[in-house]
Design a protein around this motif. Sequence first.
Motif, PDB file in Angstrom:
ATOM      1  N   LEU A   1      11.466  15.590  27.978  1.00 46.12           N
ATOM      2  CA  LEU A   1      11.701  16.993  28.316  1.00 46.12           C
ATOM      3  C   LEU A   1      11.407  17.951  27.168  1.00 46.12           C
ATOM      4  O   LEU A   1      11.007  19.092  27.379  1.00 46.12           O
ATOM      5  CB  LEU A   1      13.148  17.183  28.774  1.00 46.12           C
ATOM      6  CG  LEU A   1      13.555  16.460  30.061  1.00 46.12           C
ATOM      7  CD1 LEU A   1      15.010  16.774  30.392  1.00 46.12           C
ATOM      8  CD2 LEU A   1      12.652  16.852  31.208  1.00 46.12           C
ATOM      9  N   GLY A   2      11.577  17.512  25.946  1.00 48.62           N
ATOM     10  CA  GLY A   2      11.448  18.406  24.803  1.00 48.62           C
ATOM     11  C   GLY A   2      10.050  18.896  24.512  1.00 48.62           C
ATOM     12  O   GLY A   2       9.880  19.804  23.688  1.00 48.62           O
ATOM     13  N   PHE A   3       9.011  18.333  25.156  1.00 52.90           N
ATOM     14  CA  PHE A   3       7.662  18.746  24.784  1.00 52.90           C
ATOM     15  C   PHE A   3       7.406  20.218  25.089  1.00 52.90           C
ATOM     16  O   PHE A   3       6.558  20.855  24.461  1.00 52.90           O
ATOM     17  CB  PHE A   3       6.603  17.859  25.460  1.00 52.90           C
ATOM     18  CG  PHE A   3       6.331  18.179  26.909  1.00 52.90           C
ATOM     19  CD1 PHE A   3       5.379  19.118  27.263  1.00 52.90           C
ATOM     20  CD2 PHE A   3       7.010  17.519  27.918  1.00 52.90           C
ATOM     21  CE1 PHE A   3       5.115  19.403  28.591  1.00 52.90           C
ATOM     22  CE2 PHE A   3       6.756  17.789  29.246  1.00 52.90           C
ATOM     23  CZ  PHE A   3       5.804  18.753  29.584  1.00 52.90           C
ATOM     24  N   GLY A   4       8.151  20.787  26.043  1.00 46.69           N
ATOM     25  CA  GLY A   4       7.979  22.199  26.372  1.00 46.69           C
ATOM     26  C   GLY A   4       8.312  23.124  25.219  1.00 46.69           C
ATOM     27  O   GLY A   4       7.836  24.268  25.165  1.00 46.69           O
ATOM     28  N   VAL A   5       9.121  22.641  24.264  1.00 48.37           N
ATOM     29  CA  VAL A   5       9.491  23.456  23.101  1.00 48.37           C
ATOM     30  C   VAL A   5       8.258  23.850  22.293  1.00 48.37           C
ATOM     31  O   VAL A   5       8.225  24.906  21.653  1.00 48.37           O
ATOM     32  CB  VAL A   5      10.497  22.685  22.216  1.00 48.37           C
ATOM     33  CG1 VAL A   5      10.717  23.396  20.883  1.00 48.37           C
ATOM     34  CG2 VAL A   5      11.822  22.526  22.940  1.00 48.37           C
ATOM     35  N   ILE A   6       7.226  23.012  22.341  1.00 51.80           N
ATOM     36  CA  ILE A   6       6.017  23.281  21.553  1.00 51.80           C
ATOM     37  C   ILE A   6       5.377  24.599  21.964  1.00 51.80           C
ATOM     38  O   ILE A   6       4.741  25.276  21.144  1.00 51.80           O
ATOM     39  CB  ILE A   6       5.010  22.121  21.710  1.00 51.80           C
ATOM     40  CG1 ILE A   6       5.637  20.807  21.214  1.00 51.80           C
ATOM     41  CG2 ILE A   6       3.727  22.388  20.918  1.00 51.80           C
ATOM     42  CD1 ILE A   6       4.794  19.589  21.488  1.00 51.80           C
ATOM     43  N   THR A   7       5.529  25.001  23.228  1.00 47.44           N
ATOM     44  CA  THR A   7       4.904  26.252  23.677  1.00 47.44           C
ATOM     45  C   THR A   7       5.439  27.460  22.913  1.00 47.44           C
ATOM     46  O   THR A   7       4.762  28.485  22.820  1.00 47.44           O
ATOM     47  CB  THR A   7       5.128  26.471  25.190  1.00 47.44           C
ATOM     48  OG1 THR A   7       6.527  26.608  25.469  1.00 47.44           O
ATOM     49  CG2 THR A   7       4.565  25.311  25.994  1.00 47.44           C
ATOM     50  N   PHE A   8       6.635  27.344  22.355  1.00 47.29           N
ATOM     51  CA  PHE A   8       7.234  28.472  21.638  1.00 47.29           C
ATOM     52  C   PHE A   8       6.766  28.554  20.181  1.00 47.29           C
ATOM     53  O   PHE A   8       7.128  29.486  19.470  1.00 47.29           O
ATOM     54  CB  PHE A   8       8.763  28.372  21.686  1.00 47.29           C
ATOM     55  CG  PHE A   8       9.320  28.511  23.070  1.00 47.29           C
ATOM     56  CD1 PHE A   8       9.595  29.757  23.601  1.00 47.29           C
ATOM     57  CD2 PHE A   8       9.547  27.396  23.863  1.00 47.29           C
ATOM     58  CE1 PHE A   8      10.096  29.889  24.887  1.00 47.29           C
ATOM     59  CE2 PHE A   8      10.045  27.511  25.153  1.00 47.29           C
ATOM     60  CZ  PHE A   8      10.319  28.766  25.664  1.00 47.29           C
ATOM     61  N   THR A   9       5.970  27.577  19.727  1.00 49.85           N
ATOM     62  CA  THR A   9       5.465  27.623  18.345  1.00 49.85           C
ATOM     63  C   THR A   9       4.243  28.529  18.221  1.00 49.85           C
ATOM     64  O   THR A   9       3.780  28.774  17.105  1.00 49.85           O
ATOM     65  CB  THR A   9       5.067  26.214  17.853  1.00 49.85           C
ATOM     66  OG1 THR A   9       3.962  25.718  18.636  1.00 49.85           O
ATOM     67  CG2 THR A   9       6.238  25.247  17.956  1.00 49.85           C
ATOM     68  N   ALA A  10       3.719  29.046  19.348  1.00 52.80           N
ATOM     69  CA  ALA A  10       2.502  29.869  19.311  1.00 52.80           C
ATOM     70  C   ALA A  10       2.630  31.047  18.362  1.00 52.80           C
ATOM     71  O   ALA A  10       1.670  31.421  17.678  1.00 52.80           O
ATOM     72  CB  ALA A  10       2.156  30.349  20.721  1.00 52.80           C
ATOM     73  N   LYS A  11       3.845  31.634  18.294  1.00 53.91           N
ATOM     74  CA  LYS A  11       4.035  32.812  17.442  1.00 53.91           C
ATOM     75  C   LYS A  11       3.950  32.474  15.958  1.00 53.91           C
ATOM     76  O   LYS A  11       3.766  33.375  15.126  1.00 53.91           O
ATOM     77  CB  LYS A  11       5.391  33.453  17.738  1.00 53.91           C
ATOM     78  CG  LYS A  11       6.595  32.583  17.398  1.00 53.91           C
ATOM     79  CD  LYS A  11       7.903  33.258  17.768  1.00 53.91           C
ATOM     80  CE  LYS A  11       9.092  32.353  17.545  1.00 53.91           C
ATOM     81  NZ  LYS A  11       9.262  31.928  16.142  1.00 53.91           N
ATOM     82  N   ASP A  12       4.064  31.200  15.602  1.00 55.56           N
ATOM     83  CA  ASP A  12       4.057  30.792  14.204  1.00 55.56           C
ATOM     84  C   ASP A  12       2.788  30.041  13.804  1.00 55.56           C
ATOM     85  O   ASP A  12       2.642  29.657  12.642  1.00 55.56           O
ATOM     86  CB  ASP A  12       5.276  29.904  13.905  1.00 55.56           C
ATOM     87  CG  ASP A  12       6.590  30.631  14.142  1.00 55.56           C
ATOM     88  OD1 ASP A  12       6.723  31.754  13.625  1.00 55.56           O
ATOM     89  OD2 ASP A  12       7.461  30.095  14.848  1.00 55.56           O
TER      90      ASP A  12
END
Length: 433
Positions: A201-212
Amino acid sequence: MSTTVPKRMTVIQATFIGVGSMVGAGIFALLGAAGAVAGSAVWLSFLIAGVIAALQGYSFAKLGATYPSGGGMLAYLARGFGEGHVTGIFSWLFYVTGAIVAAMVASSFGGYASAVVAHDSPTAATLFAVALVLVMSLLNVVGSTAVARVQSAIVKVVLAILGVFAIVTIANWDPALLDPAGYPGVREIIASVALTFFAFLGFGVITFTAKDLPQPSRQLPRAMYLALAIATTVYVAVSLGVFGTLTADQVVAYGATALAEAAKPTLGQLGYVLMVITALFSTAGAVNASLYPSTGMTQHLAEVGQFPPVFGRTLSRWKASIGLLVMAGLTVIMVLALDLNSIASLGSAVALLIFSAVTTAHFRVHRETGAKLFMLVIALIATLGTFVVFCTTTLVNEPKTTFALLVILALALIADLLWKRTRTRREREIPTS
Protein backbone atom coordinates in the motif's frame (compact mmCIF):
# COMPACT_ATOMS: atom_id res chain seq x y z
CA MET A 1 15.73 39.53 -6.21
CA SER A 2 14.08 36.36 -4.83
CA THR A 3 15.84 33.06 -4.60
CA THR A 4 14.33 29.61 -4.57
CA VAL A 5 15.46 26.67 -2.52
CA PRO A 6 16.77 23.97 -4.86
CA LYS A 7 15.02 20.62 -4.86
CA ARG A 8 17.48 18.09 -3.54
CA MET A 9 15.69 14.76 -3.33
CA THR A 10 17.18 12.08 -5.56
CA VAL A 11 15.50 9.14 -7.32
CA ILE A 12 17.04 6.75 -4.79
CA GLN A 13 15.79 8.81 -1.85
CA ALA A 14 12.28 8.96 -3.31
CA THR A 15 12.50 5.21 -3.90
CA PHE A 16 13.50 4.60 -0.31
CA ILE A 17 10.57 6.66 0.97
CA GLY A 18 8.30 4.27 -0.94
CA VAL A 19 10.21 1.16 0.13
CA GLY A 20 10.23 2.35 3.74
CA SER A 21 6.49 2.88 3.63
CA MET A 22 5.91 -0.59 2.15
CA VAL A 23 8.47 -2.71 4.02
CA GLY A 24 7.12 -1.81 7.44
CA ALA A 25 5.39 -3.99 9.97
CA GLY A 26 3.41 -5.71 7.20
CA ILE A 27 6.00 -8.36 6.35
CA PHE A 28 6.10 -9.45 9.99
CA ALA A 29 2.35 -9.50 10.61
CA LEU A 30 1.21 -10.82 7.24
CA LEU A 31 3.10 -14.09 6.95
CA GLY A 32 1.02 -15.89 9.55
CA ALA A 33 -2.33 -14.58 8.29
CA ALA A 34 -1.46 -15.27 4.65
CA GLY A 35 -0.04 -18.67 5.53
CA ALA A 36 -3.34 -19.66 7.15
CA VAL A 37 -5.03 -19.11 3.77
CA ALA A 38 -2.40 -19.95 1.12
CA GLY A 39 -0.11 -22.31 3.02
CA SER A 40 3.41 -22.47 1.61
CA ALA A 41 2.26 -20.70 -1.59
CA VAL A 42 2.46 -17.32 0.16
CA TRP A 43 5.47 -16.39 -1.98
CA LEU A 44 3.18 -16.71 -5.00
CA SER A 45 0.60 -14.48 -3.31
CA PHE A 46 3.24 -11.79 -2.80
CA LEU A 47 4.32 -12.09 -6.42
CA ILE A 48 0.75 -11.68 -7.70
CA ALA A 49 0.16 -8.76 -5.33
CA GLY A 50 3.36 -7.18 -6.63
CA VAL A 51 2.10 -7.49 -10.22
CA ILE A 52 -1.20 -5.81 -9.25
CA ALA A 53 0.71 -3.03 -7.50
CA ALA A 54 2.92 -2.63 -10.59
CA LEU A 55 -0.18 -2.19 -12.78
CA GLN A 56 -1.40 0.52 -10.44
CA GLY A 57 2.13 1.92 -10.34
CA TYR A 58 2.05 2.23 -14.14
CA SER A 59 -1.05 4.40 -13.85
CA PHE A 60 0.45 6.52 -11.06
CA ALA A 61 3.77 6.91 -12.88
CA LYS A 62 2.09 8.15 -16.06
CA LEU A 63 -0.02 10.61 -14.05
CA GLY A 64 2.96 11.77 -12.01
CA ALA A 65 5.11 12.33 -15.08
CA THR A 66 2.37 14.48 -16.66
CA TYR A 67 1.04 16.28 -13.58
CA PRO A 68 3.81 16.44 -10.94
CA SER A 69 2.38 17.97 -7.77
CA GLY A 70 2.83 18.06 -4.02
CA GLY A 71 -0.78 16.86 -3.90
CA GLY A 72 0.31 13.48 -5.25
CA MET A 73 -2.44 11.05 -6.18
CA LEU A 74 -5.11 13.44 -4.87
CA ALA A 75 -4.07 15.96 -7.52
CA TYR A 76 -4.50 13.18 -10.10
CA LEU A 77 -8.04 12.61 -8.87
CA ALA A 78 -8.84 16.27 -9.49
CA ARG A 79 -7.52 16.01 -13.04
CA GLY A 80 -10.17 13.42 -13.80
CA PHE A 81 -13.08 14.41 -11.56
CA GLY A 82 -12.45 18.12 -11.00
CA GLU A 83 -12.34 19.84 -7.61
CA GLY A 84 -15.81 18.65 -6.61
CA HIS A 85 -17.25 16.29 -4.02
CA VAL A 86 -15.63 13.10 -5.37
CA THR A 87 -12.11 14.48 -5.01
CA GLY A 88 -12.99 16.10 -1.69
CA ILE A 89 -14.39 12.93 -0.13
CA PHE A 90 -11.41 10.82 -1.22
CA SER A 91 -9.04 13.51 0.05
CA TRP A 92 -10.53 13.36 3.54
CA LEU A 93 -10.49 9.55 3.34
CA PHE A 94 -6.81 9.51 2.44
CA TYR A 95 -5.88 11.98 5.17
CA VAL A 96 -7.67 10.18 8.00
CA THR A 97 -6.63 6.73 6.83
CA GLY A 98 -3.02 7.92 6.70
CA ALA A 99 -3.25 8.69 10.40
CA ILE A 100 -4.78 5.26 11.10
CA VAL A 101 -2.01 3.45 9.24
CA ALA A 102 0.66 5.55 10.98
CA ALA A 103 -0.93 4.75 14.34
CA MET A 104 -1.04 1.03 13.55
CA VAL A 105 2.63 0.95 12.59
CA ALA A 106 3.65 3.11 15.56
CA SER A 107 1.81 0.72 17.88
CA SER A 108 3.71 -2.15 16.33
CA PHE A 109 6.98 -0.31 17.02
CA GLY A 110 5.86 0.21 20.60
CA GLY A 111 5.13 -3.48 20.98
CA TYR A 112 8.56 -4.54 19.74
CA ALA A 113 10.36 -1.89 21.81
CA SER A 114 8.42 -2.84 24.92
CA ALA A 115 9.24 -6.52 24.42
CA VAL A 116 12.95 -5.69 24.33
CA VAL A 117 13.28 -3.25 27.23
CA ALA A 118 10.08 -3.33 29.31
CA HIS A 119 8.92 -6.97 29.49
CA ASP A 120 5.91 -6.40 27.18
CA SER A 121 4.44 -3.63 29.33
CA PRO A 122 1.32 -2.21 27.57
CA THR A 123 1.97 1.22 29.10
CA ALA A 124 5.56 1.24 27.87
CA ALA A 125 4.41 0.10 24.42
CA THR A 126 2.03 3.06 24.19
CA LEU A 127 4.69 5.50 25.37
CA PHE A 128 7.18 4.19 22.83
CA ALA A 129 4.56 4.50 20.08
CA VAL A 130 3.71 8.10 20.98
CA ALA A 131 7.40 9.00 21.28
CA LEU A 132 8.07 7.62 17.79
CA VAL A 133 5.24 9.70 16.29
CA LEU A 134 6.59 12.84 17.96
CA VAL A 135 10.17 12.21 16.83
CA MET A 136 9.16 11.49 13.23
CA SER A 137 6.88 14.53 13.21
CA LEU A 138 9.81 16.69 14.32
CA LEU A 139 11.91 15.17 11.57
CA ASN A 140 9.25 16.11 9.01
CA VAL A 141 9.18 19.66 10.39
CA VAL A 142 12.92 19.93 9.74
CA GLY A 143 12.20 19.29 6.05
CA SER A 144 12.03 16.81 3.21
CA THR A 145 15.82 16.64 2.88
CA ALA A 146 16.13 15.38 6.46
CA VAL A 147 13.26 12.94 5.90
CA ALA A 148 14.94 11.57 2.77
CA ARG A 149 18.32 11.13 4.45
CA VAL A 150 16.94 9.39 7.54
CA GLN A 151 14.65 7.22 5.42
CA SER A 152 17.55 6.18 3.19
CA ALA A 153 19.59 5.14 6.23
CA ILE A 154 16.68 3.19 7.73
CA VAL A 155 15.85 1.38 4.49
CA LYS A 156 19.49 0.44 3.89
CA VAL A 157 19.64 -1.23 7.31
CA VAL A 158 16.32 -3.03 6.79
CA LEU A 159 17.18 -4.27 3.30
CA ALA A 160 20.63 -5.41 4.43
CA ILE A 161 19.25 -7.48 7.30
CA LEU A 162 16.36 -8.93 5.28
CA GLY A 163 18.82 -9.69 2.48
CA VAL A 164 21.06 -11.64 4.85
CA PHE A 165 18.00 -13.42 6.25
CA ALA A 166 16.74 -14.41 2.78
CA ILE A 167 20.15 -15.64 1.58
CA VAL A 168 20.82 -17.70 4.71
CA THR A 169 17.37 -19.28 4.93
CA ILE A 170 17.08 -20.04 1.20
CA ALA A 171 20.57 -21.57 1.21
CA ASN A 172 19.46 -23.97 3.95
CA TRP A 173 15.81 -24.51 3.06
CA ASP A 174 13.95 -27.80 2.68
CA PRO A 175 12.56 -27.85 -0.90
CA ALA A 176 9.92 -30.39 0.13
CA LEU A 177 8.21 -27.70 2.23
CA LEU A 178 7.64 -25.66 -0.94
CA ASP A 179 6.47 -28.55 -3.13
CA PRO A 180 3.60 -27.25 -5.34
CA ALA A 181 1.79 -30.51 -4.68
CA GLY A 182 1.09 -29.18 -1.19
CA TYR A 183 -0.31 -25.85 -2.34
CA PRO A 184 -4.00 -25.10 -1.74
CA GLY A 185 -6.46 -24.34 -4.53
CA VAL A 186 -6.43 -21.27 -6.78
CA ARG A 187 -9.28 -19.68 -4.80
CA GLU A 188 -7.29 -19.77 -1.57
CA ILE A 189 -4.20 -18.29 -3.22
CA ILE A 190 -6.26 -15.48 -4.77
CA ALA A 191 -7.92 -14.84 -1.41
CA SER A 192 -4.50 -14.47 0.23
CA VAL A 193 -3.51 -11.88 -2.38
CA ALA A 194 -5.98 -9.51 -0.74
CA LEU A 195 -3.93 -9.86 2.44
CA THR A 196 -0.47 -9.65 0.90
CA PHE A 197 -1.46 -6.59 -1.13
CA PHE A 198 -1.57 -4.72 2.19
CA ALA A 199 2.23 -4.89 2.19
CA PHE A 200 2.34 -2.82 -1.02
CA LEU A 201 0.00 0.00 0.00
CA GLY A 202 2.81 2.44 0.74
CA PHE A 203 3.94 2.84 -2.87
CA GLY A 204 1.37 5.62 -3.35
CA VAL A 205 3.44 7.81 -1.00
CA ILE A 206 6.01 8.19 -3.80
CA THR A 207 3.56 10.37 -5.76
CA PHE A 208 3.97 13.07 -3.10
CA THR A 209 7.75 13.33 -3.68
CA ALA A 210 7.16 15.22 -6.97
CA LYS A 211 7.46 18.57 -5.18
CA ASP A 212 10.97 17.66 -3.99
CA LEU A 213 12.36 16.07 -7.17
CA PRO A 214 14.33 18.31 -9.57
CA GLN A 215 12.88 16.57 -12.65
CA PRO A 216 9.70 14.82 -11.47
CA SER A 217 8.43 13.95 -14.95
CA ARG A 218 11.40 11.60 -15.42
CA GLN A 219 12.40 10.79 -11.86
CA LEU A 220 9.03 9.95 -10.30
CA PRO A 221 8.27 6.99 -12.63
CA ARG A 222 11.78 5.62 -12.04
CA ALA A 223 11.34 5.83 -8.28
CA MET A 224 7.91 4.19 -8.52
CA TYR A 225 9.06 1.20 -10.57
CA LEU A 226 12.28 0.74 -8.60
CA ALA A 227 10.49 0.80 -5.23
CA LEU A 228 7.93 -1.78 -6.36
CA ALA A 229 10.66 -4.02 -7.79
CA ILE A 230 12.66 -3.89 -4.55
CA ALA A 231 9.63 -4.52 -2.33
CA THR A 232 8.37 -7.43 -4.45
CA THR A 233 11.83 -9.05 -4.51
CA VAL A 234 12.19 -8.70 -0.73
CA TYR A 235 8.72 -10.10 0.00
CA VAL A 236 9.09 -13.09 -2.32
CA ALA A 237 12.59 -13.90 -1.05
CA VAL A 238 11.64 -13.59 2.61
CA SER A 239 8.50 -15.71 2.21
CA LEU A 240 10.48 -18.39 0.35
CA GLY A 241 13.03 -18.41 3.16
CA VAL A 242 10.41 -18.64 5.91
CA PHE A 243 8.17 -21.26 4.31
CA GLY A 244 11.21 -23.22 3.12
CA THR A 245 12.38 -23.45 6.75
CA LEU A 246 9.11 -23.78 8.72
CA THR A 247 5.90 -25.60 7.93
CA ALA A 248 2.83 -23.50 7.17
CA ASP A 249 1.31 -24.53 10.50
CA GLN A 250 4.43 -23.38 12.35
CA VAL A 251 4.40 -20.02 10.56
CA VAL A 252 0.75 -19.50 11.51
CA ALA A 253 1.47 -20.47 15.13
CA TYR A 254 4.51 -18.17 15.45
CA GLY A 255 2.72 -15.21 13.84
CA ALA A 256 4.75 -11.99 14.01
CA THR A 257 7.84 -13.86 15.28
CA ALA A 258 7.91 -16.30 12.34
CA LEU A 259 10.88 -14.54 10.75
CA ALA A 260 12.88 -14.78 13.95
CA GLU A 261 12.03 -18.46 14.36
CA ALA A 262 12.99 -19.17 10.73
CA ALA A 263 16.38 -17.54 11.32
CA LYS A 264 17.18 -19.56 14.44
CA PRO A 265 18.17 -22.88 12.76
CA THR A 266 21.13 -21.22 11.04
CA LEU A 267 21.70 -17.94 12.92
CA GLY A 268 20.58 -18.95 16.40
CA GLN A 269 19.86 -16.17 18.91
CA LEU A 270 21.59 -13.72 16.58
CA GLY A 271 18.76 -14.31 14.12
CA TYR A 272 16.18 -13.31 16.71
CA VAL A 273 18.08 -10.13 17.57
CA LEU A 274 18.46 -9.23 13.89
CA MET A 275 14.74 -9.60 13.29
CA VAL A 276 13.86 -7.43 16.28
CA ILE A 277 16.23 -4.74 15.00
CA THR A 278 14.66 -5.05 11.56
CA ALA A 279 11.18 -4.70 13.02
CA LEU A 280 12.14 -1.56 14.94
CA PHE A 281 13.79 0.06 11.93
CA SER A 282 10.99 -1.00 9.57
CA THR A 283 8.21 0.39 11.72
CA ALA A 284 10.12 3.62 12.42
CA GLY A 285 10.66 4.11 8.69
CA ALA A 286 7.03 3.37 7.90
CA VAL A 287 5.80 6.01 10.39
CA ASN A 288 8.24 8.52 8.92
CA ALA A 289 7.02 7.78 5.39
CA SER A 290 3.35 7.86 6.45
CA LEU A 291 3.70 11.37 7.89
CA TYR A 292 5.76 12.71 4.98
CA PRO A 293 2.90 13.38 2.48
CA SER A 294 0.81 15.38 4.95
CA THR A 295 2.64 18.70 4.45
CA GLY A 296 2.56 18.92 0.66
CA MET A 297 -0.83 17.24 0.42
CA THR A 298 -2.68 19.55 2.82
CA GLN A 299 -1.04 22.68 1.42
CA HIS A 300 -2.17 21.65 -2.07
CA LEU A 301 -5.69 20.78 -0.91
CA ALA A 302 -5.99 24.09 0.95
CA GLU A 303 -4.85 26.02 -2.12
CA VAL A 304 -7.47 24.41 -4.38
CA GLY A 305 -10.24 24.77 -1.78
CA GLN A 306 -10.73 21.14 -0.86
CA PHE A 307 -9.51 21.67 2.73
CA PRO A 308 -9.98 24.75 4.97
CA PRO A 309 -7.19 27.35 4.47
CA VAL A 310 -5.77 26.67 7.95
CA PHE A 311 -4.42 23.32 6.69
CA GLY A 312 -2.16 25.18 4.27
CA ARG A 313 -0.58 27.39 6.90
CA THR A 314 2.57 26.94 8.92
CA LEU A 315 3.55 28.03 12.41
CA SER A 316 6.08 30.71 11.54
CA ARG A 317 8.28 30.23 14.59
CA TRP A 318 8.81 26.50 13.97
CA LYS A 319 7.91 26.40 10.25
CA ALA A 320 5.67 23.45 11.06
CA SER A 321 2.82 22.68 8.67
CA ILE A 322 -0.61 22.71 10.32
CA GLY A 323 -1.54 19.74 8.13
CA LEU A 324 1.40 17.76 9.53
CA LEU A 325 0.62 18.74 13.12
CA VAL A 326 -3.04 17.72 12.76
CA MET A 327 -1.98 14.40 11.20
CA ALA A 328 0.45 13.78 14.06
CA GLY A 329 -2.22 14.72 16.61
CA LEU A 330 -4.75 12.33 15.05
CA THR A 331 -2.14 9.59 15.03
CA VAL A 332 -1.35 10.05 18.73
CA ILE A 333 -5.06 10.10 19.64
CA MET A 334 -5.61 6.84 17.76
CA VAL A 335 -2.62 5.21 19.45
CA LEU A 336 -4.03 6.19 22.85
CA ALA A 337 -7.74 5.57 22.27
CA LEU A 338 -8.28 2.83 19.69
CA ASP A 339 -7.84 -0.91 19.58
CA LEU A 340 -5.90 -0.76 16.33
CA ASN A 341 -5.60 -4.53 16.03
CA SER A 342 -9.36 -4.75 15.55
CA ILE A 343 -9.28 -2.41 12.54
CA ALA A 344 -5.95 -3.49 11.08
CA SER A 345 -7.53 -4.15 7.68
CA LEU A 346 -9.13 -0.71 7.40
CA GLY A 347 -6.15 0.91 5.69
CA SER A 348 -6.08 -1.80 3.05
CA ALA A 349 -9.79 -1.47 2.23
CA VAL A 350 -9.72 2.33 1.92
CA ALA A 351 -6.46 2.34 -0.05
CA LEU A 352 -7.91 -0.09 -2.59
CA LEU A 353 -10.91 2.22 -3.04
CA ILE A 354 -8.67 5.27 -3.45
CA PHE A 355 -6.39 3.49 -5.94
CA SER A 356 -9.43 2.41 -7.95
CA ALA A 357 -10.77 5.97 -7.97
CA VAL A 358 -7.43 7.36 -9.19
CA THR A 359 -7.30 4.89 -12.06
CA THR A 360 -10.92 5.69 -12.95
CA ALA A 361 -9.97 9.37 -13.07
CA HIS A 362 -7.02 8.42 -15.28
CA PHE A 363 -9.41 7.15 -17.98
CA ARG A 364 -10.56 10.74 -18.52
CA VAL A 365 -7.07 12.08 -19.16
CA HIS A 366 -5.26 9.06 -20.59
CA ARG A 367 -4.72 10.82 -23.93
CA GLU A 368 -2.78 13.55 -22.12
CA THR A 369 -0.67 11.12 -20.09
CA GLY A 370 -0.04 8.73 -22.97
CA ALA A 371 -1.11 5.73 -20.90
CA LYS A 372 -2.28 2.64 -22.75
CA LEU A 373 -6.00 2.18 -22.19
CA PHE A 374 -5.84 -1.61 -21.89
CA MET A 375 -3.23 -1.27 -19.09
CA LEU A 376 -5.57 1.01 -17.15
CA VAL A 377 -8.46 -1.43 -17.66
CA ILE A 378 -6.37 -4.32 -16.35
CA ALA A 379 -5.17 -2.21 -13.40
CA LEU A 380 -8.72 -1.23 -12.45
CA ILE A 381 -10.07 -4.77 -12.76
CA ALA A 382 -7.18 -6.15 -10.70
CA THR A 383 -7.56 -3.53 -7.96
CA LEU A 384 -11.34 -3.71 -7.73
CA GLY A 385 -11.14 -7.50 -7.89
CA THR A 386 -8.75 -7.47 -4.95
CA PHE A 387 -11.14 -5.22 -3.03
CA VAL A 388 -14.08 -7.57 -3.71
CA VAL A 389 -12.06 -10.60 -2.63
CA PHE A 390 -10.90 -8.67 0.42
CA CYS A 391 -14.49 -7.87 1.38
CA THR A 392 -15.71 -11.44 0.88
CA THR A 393 -12.80 -13.13 2.66
CA THR A 394 -11.60 -10.68 5.31
CA LEU A 395 -14.16 -8.00 6.13
CA VAL A 396 -16.98 -10.55 6.54
CA ASN A 397 -14.99 -12.01 9.43
CA GLU A 398 -14.11 -8.63 10.94
CA PRO A 399 -17.34 -6.80 11.86
CA LYS A 400 -15.41 -4.10 13.75
CA THR A 401 -13.39 -3.31 10.63
CA THR A 402 -16.54 -3.24 8.48
CA PHE A 403 -18.21 -0.86 10.94
CA ALA A 404 -15.09 1.33 11.09
CA LEU A 405 -14.97 1.45 7.28
CA LEU A 406 -18.57 2.64 7.09
CA VAL A 407 -17.93 5.24 9.80
CA ILE A 408 -14.83 6.57 8.01
CA LEU A 409 -16.73 6.79 4.71
CA ALA A 410 -19.59 8.66 6.42
CA LEU A 411 -17.23 11.07 8.20
CA ALA A 412 -15.40 11.84 4.95
CA LEU A 413 -18.71 12.58 3.26
CA ILE A 414 -19.89 14.80 6.13
CA ALA A 415 -16.56 16.65 6.34
CA ASP A 416 -16.62 17.42 2.63
CA LEU A 417 -20.26 18.55 2.62
CA LEU A 418 -19.82 20.77 5.69
CA TRP A 419 -16.65 22.42 4.42
CA LYS A 420 -18.02 22.98 0.90
CA ARG A 421 -21.18 24.53 2.36
CA THR A 422 -19.12 26.77 4.66
CA ARG A 423 -16.85 27.79 1.79
CA THR A 424 -19.81 28.63 -0.44
CA ARG A 425 -21.43 30.73 2.29
CA ARG A 426 -18.21 32.66 2.86
CA GLU A 427 -17.81 33.31 -0.86
CA ARG A 428 -21.34 34.72 -1.03
CA GLU A 429 -20.65 37.01 1.95
CA ILE A 430 -17.62 38.58 0.27
CA PRO A 431 -18.78 41.88 -1.29
CA THR A 432 -18.09 42.25 -4.98
CA SER A 433 -16.61 45.54 -6.15
